[in-house]
Design an enzyme around this catalytic site. Structure first.
Site, PDB file in Angstrom:
ATOM      1  N   SER A 147      34.513  41.377  40.241  1.00  0.00           N
ATOM      2  CA  SER A 147      35.815  42.010  40.064  1.00  0.00           C
ATOM      3  C   SER A 147      36.401  41.556  38.738  1.00  0.00           C
ATOM      4  O   SER A 147      36.150  40.431  38.287  1.00  0.00           O
ATOM      5  CB  SER A 147      36.756  41.603  41.200  1.00  0.00           C
ATOM      6  OG  SER A 147      38.099  41.947  40.911  1.00  0.00           O
ATOM      7  N   TYR A 160      40.912  34.794  45.544  1.00  0.00           N
ATOM      8  CA  TYR A 160      39.928  35.852  45.312  1.00  0.00           C
ATOM      9  C   TYR A 160      39.370  35.769  43.892  1.00  0.00           C
ATOM     10  O   TYR A 160      38.156  35.872  43.678  1.00  0.00           O
ATOM     11  CB  TYR A 160      40.584  37.215  45.545  1.00  0.00           C
ATOM     12  CG  TYR A 160      39.648  38.391  45.373  1.00  0.00           C
ATOM     13  CD1 TYR A 160      38.681  38.669  46.335  1.00  0.00           C
ATOM     14  CD2 TYR A 160      39.742  39.220  44.261  1.00  0.00           C
ATOM     15  CE1 TYR A 160      37.820  39.750  46.185  1.00  0.00           C
ATOM     16  CE2 TYR A 160      38.889  40.306  44.105  1.00  0.00           C
ATOM     17  CZ  TYR A 160      37.933  40.561  45.075  1.00  0.00           C
ATOM     18  OH  TYR A 160      37.067  41.628  44.910  1.00  0.00           O
TER      19      TYR A 160
END
Length: 249
Positions: A147, A160
């Site tokens: 990501s 995250y």
């Protein structure tokens, strides 16, 4: 384009295959002729995937209901693949959780630990389990889903973002270890996509403004091609290009 990609006779593992990007990557791999070992916790989603693959009429699926916090189960998966196929051609390490979007000082320990367990430790355990099998392929391909959060380090996304930075670092190290082999190892950044995780992170966002996961899957699946040369890079699905890492200046 995946329509011209021929993966006949190749065996692929896809984690998080019951929904979202993982579901459509598994579907695209099967459509290209691969036998997909679809891994996820949700049995219903896996069965729906299997029905769709059968309806498409090309490729096959083996369904593996598995919670990736079951580390021994991940080890057994590698053993079962070796016993049945004797190799693995494609790994798509896709499964991940967001955790919470929160100030770092407010993140509960159990939440942080769960994000790291599923996103980092389980990914490492999966790599460890299948690395010997990928080395037995004539053109092993590993796709580690990442990501942009790993690089933007945006406020409130610390667990995250840290987890994705960790898996990218593991990917790069693995790519360096195997650069003299036929194995190619890359990360894939799907970008903002119309998924349940994105809706959790951005509840006020209009999902219709985002690409459907099937579109992103079609861009990522060519990374499984035996003709792929790149290794140790990030594939940005949004821009349909590979980018290299830069050291701090």
């Amino acid at each position: 384009m995946t329509s011209s990609l021929d993966l006949s006779g190749r065996v692929a593992v896809v984690t998080g295959a019951s929904r979202g990007i993982g579901y459509f990557i598994a579907k695209e791999l099967a459509a290209a002729g691969a036998h997909v070992i679809a891994v996820a916790r949700t049995v219903g989603g896996l069965e729906e995937l299997d029905d769709q693959i059968k309806a498409d009429g090309r490729g096959q699926a083996t369904l593996v209901p598995l919670d990736l916090t079951d580390m021994a189960g991940i080890d057994r998966l590698g053993g079962a693949i070796h016993e049945r196929w004797g190799k693995l051609d494609i790994l798509v390490a896709n499964a991940a959780i967001l955790g919470v979007v929160s100030p770092i000082g407010h993140v509960e320990a159990k939440t942080f630990e769960k994000v790291m367990t599923i996103n980092v430790t389980a990914t490492w355990r999966l790599i460890r389990s299948v690395d010997p099998l990928l080395r037995l392929s004539d053109a092993g391909r590993a796709i580690i889903m990442s990501s942009n959060a790993a690089h933007s380090a945006r406020a409130f996304w610390a667990p995250y973002a840290a987890s994705k930075a960790a898996v990218e670092t593991m990917m790069r190290s693995w790519a360096h270890e195997t650069e003299s082999l036929p194995l190619r190892v890359n990360a894939a950044d799907p970008g903002a996509t119309r998924t349940a995780m994105r809706a959790q992170a951005m509840p006020g966002e209009d999902p219709e403004t985002l690409p459907h996961p099937s579109e992103i899957a079609r861009r990522i699946v060519p990374l499984a091609s035996p003709a792929l040369k790149e290794t140790g890079l990030i594939f940005q699905a949004k821009h349909n290009r590979f980018v290299a890492y830069r050291q701090p200046e």
